[in-house]
Design a protein around this motif. Structure first.
Motif, PDB file in Angstrom:
ATOM      1  N   GLU A 475       0.830  -1.205   0.000  1.00 51.22           N
ATOM      2  CA  GLU A 475       0.000   0.000   0.000  1.00 51.22           C
ATOM      3  C   GLU A 475       0.862   1.252   0.000  1.00 51.22           C
ATOM      4  O   GLU A 475       2.042   1.213   0.358  1.00 51.22           O
ATOM      5  CB  GLU A 475      -0.961   0.002   1.190  1.00 51.22           C
ATOM      6  CG  GLU A 475      -0.285  -0.034   2.547  1.00 51.22           C
ATOM      7  CD  GLU A 475      -1.305   0.057   3.673  1.00 51.22           C
ATOM      8  OE1 GLU A 475      -2.139  -0.858   3.748  1.00 51.22           O
ATOM      9  OE2 GLU A 475      -1.264   1.019   4.454  1.00 51.22           O
ATOM     10  N   GLU A 496      -5.445  -2.659  -8.465  1.00 44.41           N
ATOM     11  CA  GLU A 496      -5.824  -1.910  -7.286  1.00 44.41           C
ATOM     12  C   GLU A 496      -6.752  -2.785  -6.455  1.00 44.41           C
ATOM     13  O   GLU A 496      -7.618  -3.468  -6.994  1.00 44.41           O
ATOM     14  CB  GLU A 496      -6.535  -0.622  -7.701  1.00 44.41           C
ATOM     15  CG  GLU A 496      -6.272   0.509  -6.751  1.00 44.41           C
ATOM     16  CD  GLU A 496      -6.817   1.829  -7.283  1.00 44.41           C
ATOM     17  OE1 GLU A 496      -7.499   2.513  -6.525  1.00 44.41           O
ATOM     18  OE2 GLU A 496      -6.560   2.125  -8.480  1.00 44.41           O
ATOM     19  N   THR A 507      -3.472   4.155  -1.328  1.00 39.99           N
ATOM     20  CA  THR A 507      -3.902   3.179  -2.315  1.00 39.99           C
ATOM     21  C   THR A 507      -3.311   1.818  -1.968  1.00 39.99           C
ATOM     22  O   THR A 507      -2.133   1.707  -1.654  1.00 39.99           O
ATOM     23  CB  THR A 507      -3.414   3.584  -3.718  1.00 39.99           C
ATOM     24  OG1 THR A 507      -3.598   4.987  -3.839  1.00 39.99           O
ATOM     25  CG2 THR A 507      -4.193   2.854  -4.767  1.00 39.99           C
ATOM     26  N   TRP A 509      -2.666  -2.237  -3.188  1.00 41.23           N
ATOM     27  CA  TRP A 509      -2.497  -3.012  -4.424  1.00 41.23           C
ATOM     28  C   TRP A 509      -2.406  -4.503  -4.122  1.00 41.23           C
ATOM     29  O   TRP A 509      -1.899  -4.902  -3.079  1.00 41.23           O
ATOM     30  CB  TRP A 509      -1.216  -2.591  -5.142  1.00 41.23           C
ATOM     31  CG  TRP A 509      -1.182  -1.149  -5.569  1.00 41.23           C
ATOM     32  CD1 TRP A 509      -0.724  -0.104  -4.831  1.00 41.23           C
ATOM     33  CD2 TRP A 509      -1.609  -0.633  -6.820  1.00 41.23           C
ATOM     34  NE1 TRP A 509      -0.851   1.069  -5.525  1.00 41.23           N
ATOM     35  CE2 TRP A 509      -1.393   0.776  -6.780  1.00 41.23           C
ATOM     36  CE3 TRP A 509      -2.168  -1.181  -7.976  1.00 41.23           C
ATOM     37  CZ2 TRP A 509      -1.705   1.608  -7.832  1.00 41.23           C
ATOM     38  CZ3 TRP A 509      -2.467  -0.346  -9.035  1.00 41.23           C
ATOM     39  CH2 TRP A 509      -2.236   1.038  -8.960  1.00 41.23           C
TER      40      TRP A 509
END
Length: 1038
Positions: A475, A496, A507, A509
RNA sequence: GGGCGGCUAGCUCAGUUGGUUAGAGCGCUACGUUCACACCGUAGAGGUCACAGGUUCGAAUCCUGUGCCGCCCA
């Protein structure tokens, strides 16, 4: 002269045969080489890999017997035949077994040991049981290609798993989402629905008051809800009431009225009472419920007892006005129905549990308590607060984990899913358009229904034993960071994260890698963390048909043997396994994994219960193999494998001291020791635990249903023994396949014809997966026709030098054919006999061998690779079969009279037969045979023969057979028989006359049916007349 | 609650498109052991095909309903 012992010794034969097959690797298959001219037809099949949790049981024995029958048949038919063996790591099942042992023997939990050490332990377990399972399969005679044995967790399968998951991920078919799972608090993992069993337990039904927040005039001050699980109120996020109680009441009452209209007089009063009760409730409660529904619409709230949280009153149809108070508490994170309500009403989902089953901080003052403790305290607190209205006793259907035997908690968890919407389509089409055929066809319905729902497949398991999900989490990095980190890597993909609660921070991942190691530990200073979950065990199983053949590499094996031909399995895994193999086969390779799926029955005990070790009603296949032989086990299995019914198998204990069989019952099947009902000696069972019991000899559990297979082995053994004893002077060669039936002795023409017919029938039965038909046909033919008829007839021919050679040739032809046809079902006894026959009759040839073999070569080194019989069509001769039937009828008639008259077995009776010219001609050469088979001398045959003065007569096959009773007669016995026959015949004649005098029948039934009835009537009347005459005659002599 | 299967001889099961005197194995009864096999042979007894309706000249078989048993899915 070659002489065999009197009995078939299965133990030594099994060893010898396996050595022979292994030495030549007769079970091995090589892929087609590219340059080969004429490609050989291919047959391939993968084994449903047994779980490495434990030893094989009877269900496996059935499954693998049927597979081996098919494989051996195809191999003999000249196919390039591969049967791929292997075992399954069986995720949760195996881990649970090992964990339980760890706890029992070392008082350690998996957390004490740690992931790596536990997995090591499980590998050790796997090695032990895999060896045992493969050993058992070999004992059973399974002709798998042992050089190719695979394991769902081995390197090759792991490569395929990562590749498949990677492709799914790349195509956006992997998602992360919340799901209410069956949580096993002991194993601390989600378990699938099929790993859950339900059990009724005694419990309570608590009625609890929730105060209404700021009640207005005319509104109740509280609502009452009832629950069997009061502690879940800590996670309540609403109370529901039906949106339209009047309509709901009306619907219930209409339903009951409909039921009354259809009900029997006996049931009516009960349903009427029910209806009255509902009506009474409506009168009493409707107004209140309507008011609550209104309050719900107005967005009013209630206060959660003890915690004081304010939660909404919602209108939802899940609340049933006819039940309880008509209101229901909603705990979306801990009840499947409430979860649905939560989704519909957009309620918060509040998880109150820790993975170990204790309460988490959401539970406020109850935090840290176990569910059980929390319930006690909470009920006490409610009572003290005056909010507990009532407590009822009630039986509760409680879900338990099959693995840990502890209660299941519904639990909201993050899960990995495979999206099914697109994947299911081609798999549905494959069965709809017949590219995958399921036999029997009715099972296609469950496949289509299940797949048609296209529910996403939850593939993650919170376990340590299995294929680790090839995903890493990271992240707080940007897409560009990922691109830079994995530049040039064709084996990494990322997306994502979805499904994770977005707290707005950074964000997140998912990074997916198909290589064994990602090779990158951090990106832009942010660590990559591997997902702790492993894949559902069915994920690797779904790839089994292509992963075992080397996919994703383009191997020669894959090119030759994929798609496989057939899959044989049991019906309970049609959805879990078969459907997923079709899905993943198509997804990964573009082809369905198999053309045919054959479903076989389940094996139940005498009470119709499924067998299981924990019930103590199982049978260990090895016990059967040891005591009766693998062939007996296989023959029994094959004859039980019918299309419609599950198999009921009465189980018996075999007394180790005297061999007595003791019926296994619900009462004795859980006892550690049992005393023999015959000799009184005690023996131990699987439950023996005390030193005294363990010292006793073990009484194996067996079933009488394998006896006939054992007897049949021995019958074949002795038939061969007889043939070998009579081979002296055998010059060999082949029977003259082209000889006309008319030029052969009747019994030879008959046997040839039967061989042709039986071969056709057996081949067709195996092709159609009707294994029981194949087994029964062969049993009846070998026993009743070859042994009881043909072999008996040969006795006189073998004694006569003029006919000896032809009898030998036909005897061998029959035996050789039977051994080949039976080999797939009973490989050991047929192989053992084949070897004896090979030695004693090296020069023999079958017509179907001559075509592609050196005419001077000896018969095949093993029946396993001998050619499947292919008798010429010209051998079929219905006329000879019919004529032979006449002969057998005559023999039967004489035997019947002998038995009735108590003629001593060795006394030769004198017989005359009244028969028309045609029958006279066919019987004339058979009189020697009649003499042998019926101990009778036939002194006269013809249309005009007169029976002796004192004779017993029986009509058979259109002849009248009369046995001279001079000096033998038992007039009373004869009279009794004649009278009984007359009565029986009289009844039948009456029925036929009635039928034929029915104008409607004569007018509407097909002419041939009417003609047949007339013929039968005429024949019966003739017989009756003869019986009447006989009776008169007998009476005159009495 | 929905779907599927089963109910045929004492037991375990066959019975193909409606037309048989409803079959087999085990068990049971009687007789029989030098002569392939007693893990055998010969003969025999034993069934209103779960129940109730219906279709049909004719039903174990087709249709409808009921009961009981089992499995799968909710």
């Amino acid at each position: 002269m070659h002489e065999l012992p009197k009995h078939f010794d299965h133990t030594s034969a099994q060893l010898r045969c396996r050595e022979l097959w292994d030495a030549g690797k007769l079970w091995h298959a090589e892929p087609q080489a590219g340059e080969e001219q004429a490609p050989q037809p291919v047959f391939s099949m993968v084994i449903p890999p047994p779980n490495v949790t434990g030893a094989l049981h009877l269900g496996h024995a059935l499954n693998n017997t049927l597979q081996d029958i098919l494989v051996r048949t195809r191999r003999m038919q000249g196919f390039r035949t591969l049967w791929m063996p292997g075992t399954d790591h069986a995720g949760i099942a195996t881990q649970a077994v090992v964990e339980r042992r760890l706890l029992e023997e070392e008082k350690l939990s998996r957390h004490d040991l740690g992931r790596e050490k536990l997995v090591e332990r499980i590998w050790a377990w796997k090695e032990q049981y895999e060896a045992r399972i493969l050993g058992q399969l070999r004992e059973l005679g399974a002709s798998c290609d042992w050089d190719r044995t695979r394991f769902t967790l081995d390197e090759r399968c792991a490569t395929a798993v990562r590749e498949a998951f990677y492709r799914l991920f790349q195509q956006g078919l992997v998602r992360r989402g919340k799901r209410l799972v069956n949580w096993d608090t002991f194993l601390q993992t989600a378990v699938s629905d099929d790993e859950v069993f339900h059990e009724e337990v005694k419990g309570h039904f608590w009625h609890i008051r929730y105060a209404v927040v700021d009640p207005q005039a005319g509104e109740p001050s509280h609502v009452t809800v009832a629950t069997t699980r009061p502690e879940t109120l800590l996670g309540d996020t609403a109370v529901a009431v039906h949106p339209d109680p009047a309509a709901a009441f009306a619907a219930v009452e209409a339903g009951l009225r409909e039921k009354i209209a259809a009900a029997s007089a006996k049931e009516k009063p009960q349903i009427e009472a029910e209806l009255d009760a509902v009506a009474a409730r409506r009168t009493e409660m409707l107004a209140g419920l309507e008011r609550l529904a209104g309050m719900a619409r107005a967005g009013r709230t209630v206060r959660l007892p003890l915690l004081g949280r304010e939660i909404p009153l919602v209108a939802d149809e899940w609340a049933k006005p006819e039940m309880g108070s008509g209101c229901v508490k909603i705990t979306p994170a801990h009840d499947p129905n409430d979860y649905e309500v939560g989704l519909r009403q957009r309620l918060p989902m509040l998880n109150i549990l820790n993975p170990d089953g204790t309460l988490n901080p959401e539970a406020g003052p109850y935090q840290g308590l176990t569910i059980r403790k929390a319930r006690e305290k909470l009920v006490a607190d409610l009572e003290e607060a005056g909010q507990l209205e009532a407590v009822e006793d009630r039986l509760i259907d409680l879900a338990h984990s099959d693995r840990s035997k502890t209660p299941i908690e519904p639990y909201l968890a993050d899960q990995w899913f495979i999206r099914m919407a697109e994947l299911a389509e081609p798999a549905l089409a494959a069965v709809e358009n017949g590219s995958v055929k399921i036999h029997p066809s009715r099972y296609a319905k469950s496949y289509l229904d299940w797949l048609g729902e296209k529910r996403d497949w939850p593939v993650g398991r919170q376990l340590w034993w299995g294929h680790r999900i090839p995903i890493w989490h990271v992240e707080g990095v940007a897409a560009a960071d990922l691109e830079a980190a994995f530049a040039g890597r064709g084996d990494v993909a990322w997306a994502e994260a979805d499904g994770e609660p977005a707290d707005g921070s950074a964000t997140r991942w998912f990074v997916c890698c198909k290589a064994e190691a990602l090779g990158v530990e951090a990106i832009a200073g942010r660590p990559l963390e591997r997902d702790p979950d492993v894949l559902d065990t069915w994920f690797s199983s779904a790839l089994w048909p292509h992963s075992t053949l080397g996919w994703p590499e383009a191997t020669a094996e894959l090119a030759t043997f994929y798609p496989t031909t057939t899959l044989i399995t049991s019906r309970d895994i049609i959805t879990l396994w078969v459907a997923r193999m079709v899905i993943m086969g198509i997804f990964n390779t573009g082809h369905v994994p198999f053309a045919d799926v054959a479903i076989h029955p389940k094996i139940l005990d005498r009470y119709g219960e499924t067998m299981s070790k924990s019930k103590g009603n199982g049978v260990d296949p090895l016990d059967v193999i040891e005591s009766l032989g693998a062939d007996a086990l296989r023959f029994g299995m094959a004859s039980m494998a019918t299309e419609t019914q599950d198999v009921r198998m009465p189980v018996e204990f075999a007394c180790p001291a005297c061999g007595q069989r003791i019926e296994q019952t619900t009462a004795n099947r859980t006892k550690p020791r049992i005393e023999c009902t015959k000799c009184g000696e005690p023996f131990r069972t699987q439950w023996a635990a005390s030193d005294a019991d363990l010292a006793l000899p073990r009484g194996p559990a067996v079933s009488e249903r394998f006896d006939s297979g054992r007897n049949f082995s021995n019958k074949l053994w002795n038939a061969t023994r007889f043939v070998l004893m009579n081979l002296e002077g055998f010059e060999g060669g082949c029977v003259d396949a082209a000889a006309a039936s008319a030029d052969l002795p009747l019994e030879d023409a008959w046997l040839r014809s039967r061989l042709a017919t039986v071969t056709t029938e057996v081949t067709a039965a195996i092709d159609a997966f009707r294994f029981a038909d194949a087994a029964r046909t062969l049993y009846a033919f070998a026993w009743d026709e070859y042994c009881s008829a043909y072999l008996e007839l040969c006795k006189s021919r073998l004694a006569d030098p003029a006919t000896r050679a032809s009898a030998q040739a036909m005897l061998i032809t029959g035996l050789d054919t039977i051994l080949r046809l039976l080999h797939p079902i009973m490989p050991f006894v047929t192989e053992e006999l084949w070897q004896h026959l090979r030695e004693a009759a090296r020069s023999r040839r079958m017509p179907w061998d001559a075509t592609d073999r050196d005419p001077d070569a000896a018969p095949a080194e093993s029946v396993m690779v001998a050619r499947w019989p292919a008798p010429p069509a010209s051998w079929r001769d219905t006329q000879s079969e019919e004529r032979f039937g006449t002969f057998l009828g005559v023999v039967g008639a004489i035997r019947e009279i002998r038995a009735r008259q108590n003629v001593p077995p060795k006394t030769v009776v004198t017989v005359v037969i009244k028969a028309d010219d045609a029958k006279q001609t066919l019987l004339a050469p058979m009189l020697g045979a009649v003499a042998t088979m019926a101990v009778a001398e036939v002194v006269d045959v013809g249309p005009q023969v007169q029976p002796p003065a004192m004779a017993a007569k029986v009509a058979a096959a259109g002849c009248e057979v009369a046995v001279d009773l001079a000096g033998l007669v038992d007039v009373e016995a004869e009279l009794a028989r004649v009278t009984k026959d007359r009565e029986k015949l009289g009844g039948l004649i009456e029925g036929k006359r009635k039928k034929l005098s029915n104008e409607s029948f004569v007018a509407r039934a097909p002419a041939e049916v009417v003609a047949k009835e007339r013929e039968q009537l005429a024949e019966m009347e003739e017989r009756l007349a003869s019986l009447v005459a006989m009776a008169a005659d007998l009476r005159s002599r009495a």
